[in-house]
Motif scaffolding. Structure first.
Motif, PDB file in Angstrom:
ATOM      1  N   VAL A 247       0.694  -1.082   0.166  1.00  0.00           N
ATOM      2  CA  VAL A 247      -0.016   0.020   0.130  1.00  0.00           C
ATOM      3  C   VAL A 247       0.768   1.303   0.182  1.00  0.00           C
ATOM      4  CG1 VAL A 247      -1.588   1.321   1.331  1.00  0.00           C
ATOM      5  CG2 VAL A 247      -1.953  -1.441   1.109  1.00  0.00           C
ATOM      6  N   ALA A 248       0.570   2.366  -0.908  1.00  0.00           N
ATOM      7  CA  ALA A 248       1.592   3.234  -1.131  1.00  0.00           C
ATOM      8  C   ALA A 248       0.388   4.503  -1.657  1.00  0.00           C
ATOM      9  CB  ALA A 248       2.819   2.961  -1.930  1.00  0.00           C
ATOM     10  N   GLU A 249       1.436   5.555  -1.949  1.00  0.00           N
ATOM     11  CA  GLU A 249       0.592   6.716  -2.498  1.00  0.00           C
ATOM     12  C   GLU A 249      -0.182   6.509  -3.739  1.00  0.00           C
ATOM     13  OE1 GLU A 249       1.844  11.243  -4.264  1.00  0.00           O
ATOM     14  OE2 GLU A 249       3.179  10.038  -2.980  1.00  0.00           O
ATOM     15  N   GLU A 250       0.495   5.480  -4.635  1.00  0.00           N
ATOM     16  CA  GLU A 250      -0.209   5.078  -5.876  1.00  0.00           C
ATOM     17  C   GLU A 250      -0.194   3.687  -5.730  1.00  0.00           C
ATOM     18  OE1 GLU A 250      -1.977   7.006  -7.698  1.00  0.00           O
ATOM     19  OE2 GLU A 250      -1.181   8.869  -7.763  1.00  0.00           O
ATOM     20  N   PRO A 251      -1.154   2.964  -6.619  1.00  0.00           N
ATOM     21  CA  PRO A 251      -1.197   1.459  -6.483  1.00  0.00           C
ATOM     22  C   PRO A 251      -0.066   0.806  -7.258  1.00  0.00           C
ATOM     23  CG  PRO A 251      -3.226   2.453  -7.327  1.00  0.00           C
ATOM     24  CD  PRO A 251      -2.327   3.527  -7.027  1.00  0.00           C
ATOM     25  N   TYR A 252       0.606  -0.194  -6.498  1.00  0.00           N
ATOM     26  CA  TYR A 252       1.213  -0.869  -7.336  1.00  0.00           C
ATOM     27  C   TYR A 252       0.862  -1.731  -8.451  1.00  0.00           C
ATOM     28  CZ  TYR A 252       4.611  -0.044  -3.685  1.00  0.00           C
ATOM     29  OH  TYR A 252       5.683   0.361  -2.465  1.00  0.00           O
ATOM     30  N   PHE A 253       1.614  -2.008  -9.489  1.00  0.00           N
ATOM     31  CA  PHE A 253       0.960  -2.789 -10.699  1.00  0.00           C
ATOM     32  C   PHE A 253       0.647  -4.328 -10.244  1.00  0.00           C
ATOM     33  CE2 PHE A 253       1.647  -5.856 -14.268  1.00  0.00           C
ATOM     34  CZ  PHE A 253       0.677  -5.423 -14.906  1.00  0.00           C
ATOM     35  N   PHE A 254       1.462  -4.733  -9.361  1.00  0.00           N
ATOM     36  CA  PHE A 254       1.045  -6.046  -8.890  1.00  0.00           C
ATOM     37  C   PHE A 254      -0.189  -6.132  -8.219  1.00  0.00           C
ATOM     38  CE2 PHE A 254       1.109  -9.447  -5.718  1.00  0.00           C
ATOM     39  CZ  PHE A 254       1.625 -10.410  -6.311  1.00  0.00           C
ATOM     40  N   SER A 255      -0.355  -5.232  -7.248  1.00  0.00           N
ATOM     41  CA  SER A 255      -1.819  -5.002  -6.527  1.00  0.00           C
ATOM     42  C   SER A 255      -2.943  -5.153  -7.566  1.00  0.00           C
ATOM     43  CB  SER A 255      -1.783  -3.943  -5.611  1.00  0.00           C
ATOM     44  OG  SER A 255      -0.843  -4.164  -4.655  1.00  0.00           O
ATOM     45  N   LEU A 256      -2.813  -4.260  -8.738  1.00  0.00           N
ATOM     46  CA  LEU A 256      -3.648  -4.048  -9.724  1.00  0.00           C
ATOM     47  C   LEU A 256      -4.016  -5.141 -10.189  1.00  0.00           C
ATOM     48  CD1 LEU A 256      -2.789  -0.465 -10.957  1.00  0.00           C
ATOM     49  CD2 LEU A 256      -4.903  -1.094  -9.904  1.00  0.00           C
ATOM     50  N   ALA A 257      -2.950  -5.935 -10.676  1.00  0.00           N
ATOM     51  CA  ALA A 257      -2.973  -7.231 -11.325  1.00  0.00           C
ATOM     52  C   ALA A 257      -3.801  -8.386 -10.407  1.00  0.00           C
ATOM     53  CB  ALA A 257      -1.741  -7.612 -11.768  1.00  0.00           C
ATOM     54  N   ALA A 258      -3.363  -8.332  -9.374  1.00  0.00           N
ATOM     55  CA  ALA A 258      -3.720  -9.330  -8.225  1.00  0.00           C
ATOM     56  C   ALA A 258      -5.312  -9.225  -8.042  1.00  0.00           C
ATOM     57  CB  ALA A 258      -2.842  -9.357  -7.012  1.00  0.00           C
TER      58      ALA A 258
ATOM     59  N   PRO B 145      -4.755  -0.531  -1.496  1.00  0.00           N
ATOM     60  CA  PRO B 145      -4.008  -1.276  -2.836  1.00  0.00           C
ATOM     61  C   PRO B 145      -4.312  -0.866  -4.228  1.00  0.00           C
ATOM     62  CG  PRO B 145      -4.874  -2.848  -0.997  1.00  0.00           C
ATOM     63  CD  PRO B 145      -5.563  -1.444  -0.873  1.00  0.00           C
ATOM     64  N   THR B 146      -5.565  -0.633  -4.511  1.00  0.00           N
ATOM     65  CA  THR B 146      -5.686   0.035  -5.950  1.00  0.00           C
ATOM     66  C   THR B 146      -6.422   1.178  -6.160  1.00  0.00           C
ATOM     67  OG1 THR B 146      -7.978  -1.229  -5.721  1.00  0.00           O
ATOM     68  CG2 THR B 146      -6.118  -2.744  -6.475  1.00  0.00           C
ATOM     69  N   VAL B 147      -6.657   2.179  -5.063  1.00  0.00           N
ATOM     70  CA  VAL B 147      -6.822   3.370  -5.198  1.00  0.00           C
ATOM     71  C   VAL B 147      -5.898   4.133  -4.565  1.00  0.00           C
ATOM     72  CG1 VAL B 147      -8.649   5.058  -4.932  1.00  0.00           C
ATOM     73  CG2 VAL B 147      -9.430   2.777  -5.272  1.00  0.00           C
ATOM     74  N   GLY B 148      -5.518   5.372  -5.342  1.00  0.00           N
ATOM     75  CA  GLY B 148      -4.421   6.080  -4.794  1.00  0.00           C
ATOM     76  C   GLY B 148      -4.669   7.461  -4.988  1.00  0.00           C
ATOM     77  N   LYS B 149      -3.564   8.242  -4.821  1.00  0.00           N
ATOM     78  CA  LYS B 149      -3.768   9.657  -5.061  1.00  0.00           C
ATOM     79  C   LYS B 149      -4.250  10.241  -6.369  1.00  0.00           C
ATOM     80  CE  LYS B 149      -0.790  13.873  -3.734  1.00  0.00           C
ATOM     81  NZ  LYS B 149       0.406  14.361  -3.691  1.00  0.00           N
ATOM     82  N   THR B 150      -3.954   9.706  -7.329  1.00  0.00           N
ATOM     83  CA  THR B 150      -4.529  10.275  -8.717  1.00  0.00           C
ATOM     84  C   THR B 150      -6.040  10.202  -8.625  1.00  0.00           C
ATOM     85  OG1 THR B 150      -2.492   9.654  -9.811  1.00  0.00           O
ATOM     86  CG2 THR B 150      -4.354   9.943 -11.194  1.00  0.00           C
TER      87      THR B 150
ATOM     88  N   ARG C 249      -0.620   8.550   4.078  1.00  0.00           N
ATOM     89  CA  ARG C 249      -0.902  10.012   4.107  1.00  0.00           C
ATOM     90  C   ARG C 249      -0.813  10.792   2.881  1.00  0.00           C
ATOM     91  NH1 ARG C 249      -0.764  13.854   8.487  1.00  0.00           N
ATOM     92  NH2 ARG C 249      -0.114  15.871   7.563  1.00  0.00           N
ATOM     93  N   PRO C 250       0.311  10.451   2.169  1.00  0.00           N
ATOM     94  CA  PRO C 250       0.506  11.291   0.930  1.00  0.00           C
ATOM     95  C   PRO C 250      -0.746  11.271  -0.001  1.00  0.00           C
ATOM     96  CG  PRO C 250       2.536   9.970   1.638  1.00  0.00           C
ATOM     97  CD  PRO C 250       1.481   9.529   2.413  1.00  0.00           C
ATOM     98  N   ALA C 251      -1.544  10.103   0.014  1.00  0.00           N
ATOM     99  CA  ALA C 251      -2.455  10.086  -0.966  1.00  0.00           C
ATOM    100  C   ALA C 251      -3.936  10.788  -0.655  1.00  0.00           C
ATOM    101  CB  ALA C 251      -2.926   8.462  -1.032  1.00  0.00           C
ATOM    102  N   VAL C 252      -3.753  11.089   0.731  1.00  0.00           N
ATOM    103  CA  VAL C 252      -5.144  11.660   1.359  1.00  0.00           C
ATOM    104  C   VAL C 252      -4.915  13.278   1.052  1.00  0.00           C
ATOM    105  CG1 VAL C 252      -6.547  11.986   3.339  1.00  0.00           C
ATOM    106  CG2 VAL C 252      -4.889   9.899   3.118  1.00  0.00           C
ATOM    107  N   GLU C 253      -3.577  13.816   0.679  1.00  0.00           N
ATOM    108  CA  GLU C 253      -3.658  15.266   0.725  1.00  0.00           C
ATOM    109  C   GLU C 253      -4.405  15.881  -0.177  1.00  0.00           C
ATOM    110  OE1 GLU C 253       0.366  15.585  -0.573  1.00  0.00           O
ATOM    111  OE2 GLU C 253       1.295  15.145   1.612  1.00  0.00           O
ATOM    112  N   PRO C 254      -5.068  15.502  -1.150  1.00  0.00           N
ATOM    113  CA  PRO C 254      -6.110  16.216  -1.901  1.00  0.00           C
ATOM    114  C   PRO C 254      -7.383  16.593  -1.169  1.00  0.00           C
ATOM    115  CG  PRO C 254      -5.334  14.159  -3.394  1.00  0.00           C
ATOM    116  CD  PRO C 254      -4.651  14.135  -1.926  1.00  0.00           C
TER     117      PRO C 254
ATOM    118  N   GLY D 148     -21.480   4.049  -4.134  1.00  0.00           N
ATOM    119  CA  GLY D 148     -19.812   4.040  -4.096  1.00  0.00           C
ATOM    120  C   GLY D 148     -19.118   5.050  -5.036  1.00  0.00           C
ATOM    121  N   THR D 149     -18.140   5.816  -4.629  1.00  0.00           N
ATOM    122  CA  THR D 149     -17.338   6.761  -5.194  1.00  0.00           C
ATOM    123  C   THR D 149     -16.251   6.133  -6.068  1.00  0.00           C
ATOM    124  OG1 THR D 149     -18.026   8.422  -3.813  1.00  0.00           O
ATOM    125  CG2 THR D 149     -16.453   9.117  -5.522  1.00  0.00           C
ATOM    126  N   MET D 150     -15.697   4.831  -5.522  1.00  0.00           N
ATOM    127  CA  MET D 150     -14.652   4.169  -6.300  1.00  0.00           C
ATOM    128  C   MET D 150     -15.095   2.775  -6.241  1.00  0.00           C
ATOM    129  SD  MET D 150     -11.955   5.511  -7.834  1.00  0.00           S
ATOM    130  CE  MET D 150     -12.840   6.703  -8.740  1.00  0.00           C
TER     131      MET D 150
END
Length: 439
Positions: free
Chosen positions: A107-118, A218-223, A255-260, A415-417
């Motif tokens: 889990v990070a600011e933006e989703p990892y490709f592995f998480s999206l694939a999984a 895992p699949t929804v991030g800052k963008t 936290r960085p993903a929540v800044e918007p 749901g929004t996402m």
């Protein structure tokens, strides 16, 4: 007496799932208040991941037998494509099983490709299981109705046996692509007018923007969140409310993903209530503090007066309750407390309640039928086929606007996402623009 070793693999997986489920209940009942917070957080997530994987193992065995073992007994096993196909099926199942563990490690600011694939594989896995089961049931029904008197040749029998998994895989691929494309689109903006009994005339046409089930993780991030915030700001709401399941991770990690969210600037405030997934993070207090730093007020079984910009004598009561999962998890200091949430909210003024789950909305109306409007989420509108039917039957309100009694409405956001699986089938992500009308 049959020993555990003699049980078929499916039965062993079911036993394993039962053991993990029992351990979850045991830890919820006796260990919840004894374990340190971080340990409790890891234990809960690990138990949920193990439980889901144990149940999935039953389906994975069926998928393997239907898509690999079936063909290994035919001439297809000697073809050049059979070994790559076995590897592809194995990798598909492995990715689907690994999806639940990404919450622990990826889990990070933006989703990892592995998480999206999984999680994409997990969505395809659910669809594939459904079609294999459905086509198998149709086949069995046909055999029962047609009888077994007529004998068919071996070649015809083999071709019919192969057709079922091939058709299931083809349907799964098509629906997976459609679901991914649907979920990749921005949320639709749905404008809904709701008459609110006893809403002051000076507050007629007040605009409330409703967000729900964003599921940062895992699949929804800052963008994605930044896109949602831009869309909300373009609507120029008087009030913005987030009715739970904002996140699937701890505040410090994401936290960085929540800044918007700090860019939301509704003149009458932005408010938040917890969903069940906030309690799965075991980090609610830190989330409250983080949201407050962005000028978002959590309504922790409490209420605020929303005062008309035109007259300080005109106002309505906006209240919020904790999600009911806090009671199940025995989360200290939390749990749905409607009396506390509606303290000083009398029927002389309009009452709007934020409650994440529709079942909580139902309970609230049973206790306080004078509530005028309840805003909920949680169901995702089922999010994707074939889960839609389960969400429909498990919730007293599924999606959209419901009139309950003479002066009460319930609105359930789809749901929004999305949660985990980046797919939507039979549902659409939504930002809801609710226009409050005075009678």
């Amino acid at each position: 007496m049959i020993s555990f070793k003699q049980l078929p693999l499916e039965a062993k997986a079911a036993v394993a799932a039962g053991v993990v489920f029992f351990s979850m209940m045991l830890s919820r009942s006796y260990l919840a208040e004894q374990l340190e917070l971080r340990m409790r957080r890891w234990l809960l997530r690990l138990q949920m991941a193990l439980f889901a994987n144990a149940l999935m193992l039953i389906g994975s065995l069926h998928v393997w037998r239907s898509t690999v073992t079936t063909f290994s007994r035919s001439s297809a096993a000697n073809s050049f494509c059979f070994m790559p196909w076995k590897i592809a099926v194995f990798m598909f199942l492995a990715l689907a099983h690994s999806s639940f563990f990404t919450l622990l490690f990826l889990v990070a600011e933006e989703p990892y490709f592995f998480s999206l694939a999984a999680y994409t594989c997990l969505g395809a896995y659910i669809i594939l299981i459904f079609f294999l089961f459905t086509l198998g049931s149709v086949e069995q029904a046909y055999k029962f109705l047609a009888g077994r008197g007529a004998k068919a040749g071996t070649g015809n029998k083999n071709s019919r046996t192969a057709m079922k998994p091939v058709l299931a895989v083809m349907l799964t691929v098509v629906l997976t692509v459609v679901g991914l494309l649907n979920a990749s689109r921005p949320p639709t903006v749905n404008s809904v007018e709701v008459p609110v009994h006893k809403l002051p005339s000076t507050m007629n046409n007040l605009k409330v923007v409703l967000l729900s089930d964003i599921h940062l993780g895992p699949t929804v991030g800052k963008t994605k969140l930044a896109m949602i915030v831009r869309m909300v700001k373009a609507l120029k709401p008087d009030i913005t409310v987030i009715v739970g399941d904002l996140t699937d991770s701890e505040a410090e990690i994401i936290r960085p993903a929540v800044e918007p969210l700090g860019e939301l600037n509704s003149p009458l405030g932005t408010y938040f209530v917890t969903g069940n997934h906030e309690y799965y993070t075991s980090d609610v207090s830190n989330w409250f503090e983080l949201l407050k730093s962005f000028n978002i007020r959590p309504l922790h079984n409490e209420n605020v007066r929303i005062v008309s910009p035109k007259s300080t004598d005109d106002w309505f009561c906006l209240a919020g309750v904790d999600d009911i999962e806090a009671d199940v998890l025995r989360y200290s200091g939390h749990g749905m407390d409607l009396k506390k949430a509606l303290r000083d909210c009398s029927s002389e003024h309009a009452i709007v309640l934020l409650a994440h789950q529709p079942i909580a909305a139902k309970w609230a109306l049973q206790e306080r039928p004078d509530i005028n409007l309840i805003l909920s989420g949680h169901t995702h509108g089922g999010q994707m086929f074939p889960l839609n039917a389960g969400a429909y039957f498990l919730n007293p309100f599924f999606v959209g606007l419901y009139k309950v009694g003479q002066n009460t409405f319930v609105y359930v956001s789809p749901g929004t996402m999305y949660f985990g699986i980046p797919m939507r089938l039979g549902s659409r992500a939504e930002i809801t623009e609710i226009i409050l009308r005075s009678p």
